[in-house]
Write a protein that holds these residues in place. Structure first.
Motif, short mmCIF file in Angstrom:
data_model
loop_
_atom_site.label_atom_id
_atom_site.label_comp_id
_atom_site.label_asym_id
_atom_site.label_seq_id
_atom_site.Cartn_x
_atom_site.Cartn_y
_atom_site.Cartn_z
N GLU A 198 -58.52 125.23 -4.83
CA GLU A 198 -59.86 125.78 -5.09
C GLU A 198 -60.88 125.28 -4.06
O GLU A 198 -61.76 126.03 -3.62
N ILE A 199 -60.73 124.02 -3.66
CA ILE A 199 -61.63 123.47 -2.64
C ILE A 199 -61.39 124.16 -1.30
O ILE A 199 -62.33 124.49 -0.57
N ALA A 200 -60.11 124.37 -0.96
CA ALA A 200 -59.80 125.05 0.30
C ALA A 200 -60.38 126.46 0.32
O ALA A 200 -60.93 126.90 1.35
N GLU A 201 -60.31 127.17 -0.79
CA GLU A 201 -60.87 128.51 -0.84
C GLU A 201 -62.39 128.47 -0.69
O GLU A 201 -62.98 129.30 0.03
N ALA A 202 -63.05 127.51 -1.30
CA ALA A 202 -64.50 127.37 -1.15
C ALA A 202 -64.86 127.04 0.30
O ALA A 202 -65.88 127.52 0.82
N THR A 203 -64.03 126.25 0.97
CA THR A 203 -64.25 125.94 2.38
C THR A 203 -64.18 127.21 3.23
O THR A 203 -65.01 127.42 4.13
N ARG A 204 -63.19 128.07 2.94
CA ARG A 204 -63.08 129.34 3.67
C ARG A 204 -64.31 130.22 3.42
O ARG A 204 -64.83 130.87 4.33
N ILE A 205 -64.78 130.23 2.18
CA ILE A 205 -65.95 131.05 1.84
C ILE A 205 -67.19 130.55 2.58
O ILE A 205 -67.96 131.35 3.13
N TYR A 206 -67.38 129.25 2.62
CA TYR A 206 -68.53 128.72 3.36
C TYR A 206 -68.48 129.17 4.82
O TYR A 206 -69.51 129.55 5.40
N PHE A 207 -67.30 129.13 5.41
CA PHE A 207 -67.22 129.49 6.83
C PHE A 207 -67.40 131.00 7.02
O PHE A 207 -68.16 131.44 7.89
N SER A 208 -66.72 131.80 6.21
CA SER A 208 -66.81 133.26 6.39
C SER A 208 -68.18 133.80 6.02
O SER A 208 -68.68 134.73 6.66
N ASP A 209 -68.84 133.22 5.01
CA ASP A 209 -70.10 133.77 4.50
C ASP A 209 -71.34 133.11 5.08
O ASP A 209 -72.43 133.69 5.03
N THR A 210 -71.21 131.88 5.63
CA THR A 210 -72.39 131.19 6.16
C THR A 210 -72.16 130.59 7.54
O THR A 210 -73.10 130.12 8.17
N HIS A 211 -70.89 130.56 7.99
CA HIS A 211 -70.51 129.93 9.25
C HIS A 211 -70.88 128.46 9.31
O HIS A 211 -71.19 127.90 10.36
N ASN A 212 -70.82 127.80 8.15
CA ASN A 212 -70.92 126.34 8.06
C ASN A 212 -69.53 125.77 7.81
O ASN A 212 -68.78 126.30 6.98
N THR A 213 -69.19 124.69 8.52
CA THR A 213 -67.95 123.98 8.21
C THR A 213 -68.25 122.95 7.12
O THR A 213 -69.33 122.37 7.06
N THR A 214 -67.27 122.73 6.26
CA THR A 214 -67.42 121.77 5.16
C THR A 214 -66.17 120.93 5.03
O THR A 214 -65.06 121.43 5.18
N GLU A 215 -66.36 119.65 4.77
CA GLU A 215 -65.22 118.82 4.41
C GLU A 215 -64.87 119.08 2.95
O GLU A 215 -65.59 119.80 2.24
N GLY A 216 -63.77 118.47 2.49
CA GLY A 216 -63.29 118.77 1.14
C GLY A 216 -64.33 118.53 0.06
O GLY A 216 -64.64 119.43 -0.73
N ALA A 217 -64.89 117.32 0.02
CA ALA A 217 -65.89 117.04 -1.00
C ALA A 217 -67.11 117.93 -0.84
O ALA A 217 -67.77 118.28 -1.82
#
Length: 321
Positions: free
Chosen positions: A258-277
């Protein structure tokens, strides 16, 4: 707990070293969540994570109250260590940072770049923490704990910024590691006299905070693995637990998938990279989206310091392991 005036004073000190971070509502994320989501971008700080705020206020306190201290030591998986190294080096204090074996090499490199002497010890954060106490005596260093009221004071300023800009938030989702984030958010909510519900988020591999919250007693968990290393804590910090056990509404578990999917969403929808937490709060919102219709919720994007190899795997549709 701190007053609004104390939080505002801490914020003014922090702004001497960094700008307030933005909070944005991204339309594609809102559509996926089925509600209005306001993202607090703590990935936009000098170390790429929220922890820098607490490092600055802690080091200011340390210089004022222990002026003879020449060096500090602390344990970390990365962002806390970067924060302490950043602030200590600016204050002319030597930072020594203990990390577990196998820790993120990119975070290790960042800590060294900020001036830290790095020591690898133990299988996980809890074992590194034990080594800190031994080395502190051996090297005559001041121990910076994973949770301290002066660290929480600095961290609470992101909650102050977010809730001042959006006092009508129904909920705020905050990941839990050692607890400064959720406790700081509760502190800011209370100082502003708001009714916003604070929801903690933990990894399902490190559910100690959730188990403790629900049982009303501190419960430790066993050694495990999650690529969301900022939440990889097996033992709740008692001082933090005493605050979030009373001030949080609930605590949600999320999986690495679920965290990995949220990370993909952040990148595809906002172009921000995020660590797991950093992606965990959004993962929790998506998990609870059926409860959030017509609500306005905040999520804390706590940091963007993800290793290149992990991020590559996530963009390929995989979950790091």
């Amino acid at each position: 707990m701190f007053t609004k005036h104390q939080l505002e004073s801490a914020a003014q000190y922090i702004y001497q070293h960094m700008s307030a971070t933005p909070q944005y509502s991204w339309p594609q994320i809102n559509t996926k969540a089925g509600c209005t989501v306001v993202v607090k971008h703590e990935n936009h700080t000098p170390i790429g994570a929220f922890k820098v705020r607490g490092g600055l206020t802690f080091m200011s306190w340390l210089r004022a109250n222990h002026p003879d201290i020449q060096g500090i030591i602390t344990a970390t998986r990365g962002n806390h260590g970067q924060s302490q190294a950043f602030a200590a080096t600016m204050a002319g204090i030597k930072p020594v940072i203990v990390v577990p074996h196998g820790n993120s090499q990119e975070k290790n490199n960042a800590m060294r770049a900020f001036g830290a002497e790095l020591i690898e010890h133990g299988q996980d954060f809890n074992e590194s923490l034990l080594e800190v106490n031994r080395l502190a005596k051996e090297k005559n260093l001041f121990v910076v704990p994973p949770f301290h009221e002066q660290i929480m004071l600095g961290v609470a300023t992101y909650g102050l910024e977010l809730m001042t800009a959006h006092p009508d938030l129904d909920r705020i989702y905050v990941p839990i590691g050692c607890g400064s984030g959720i406790c700081g958010t509760i502190t800011a909510r209370n100082a502003l006299n708001l009714k916003t519900k604070i929801i903690g988020v933990v990894s399902d591999q490190f559910p100690a905070a959730k188990k403790s919250f629900e049982s009303r007693q501190i419960i430790n968990t066993e050694v495990a693995y999650s690529f969301a290393d900022g939440m990889a804590v097996r033992s709740p910090v008692p001082d933090a637990y005493s605050i979030y056990s009373k001030g949080a509404e609930s605590i949600v578990e999320v999986s690495d998938d679920e965290i990995a999917e949220a990370t993909r969403i952040y990148f595809s929808d906002t172009h921000n990279t995020t660590e797991g937490a950093g992606a965990a709060a959004l993962a929790a919102v998506l998990k609870e989206s059926n409860q959030l219709t017509n609500q306005k919720v905040g999520v804390i994007l706590t940091g963007g310091n993800i290793d290149t190899n992990q991020f590559r795997d996530i963009l390929d549709g995989k979950t790091p392991f």
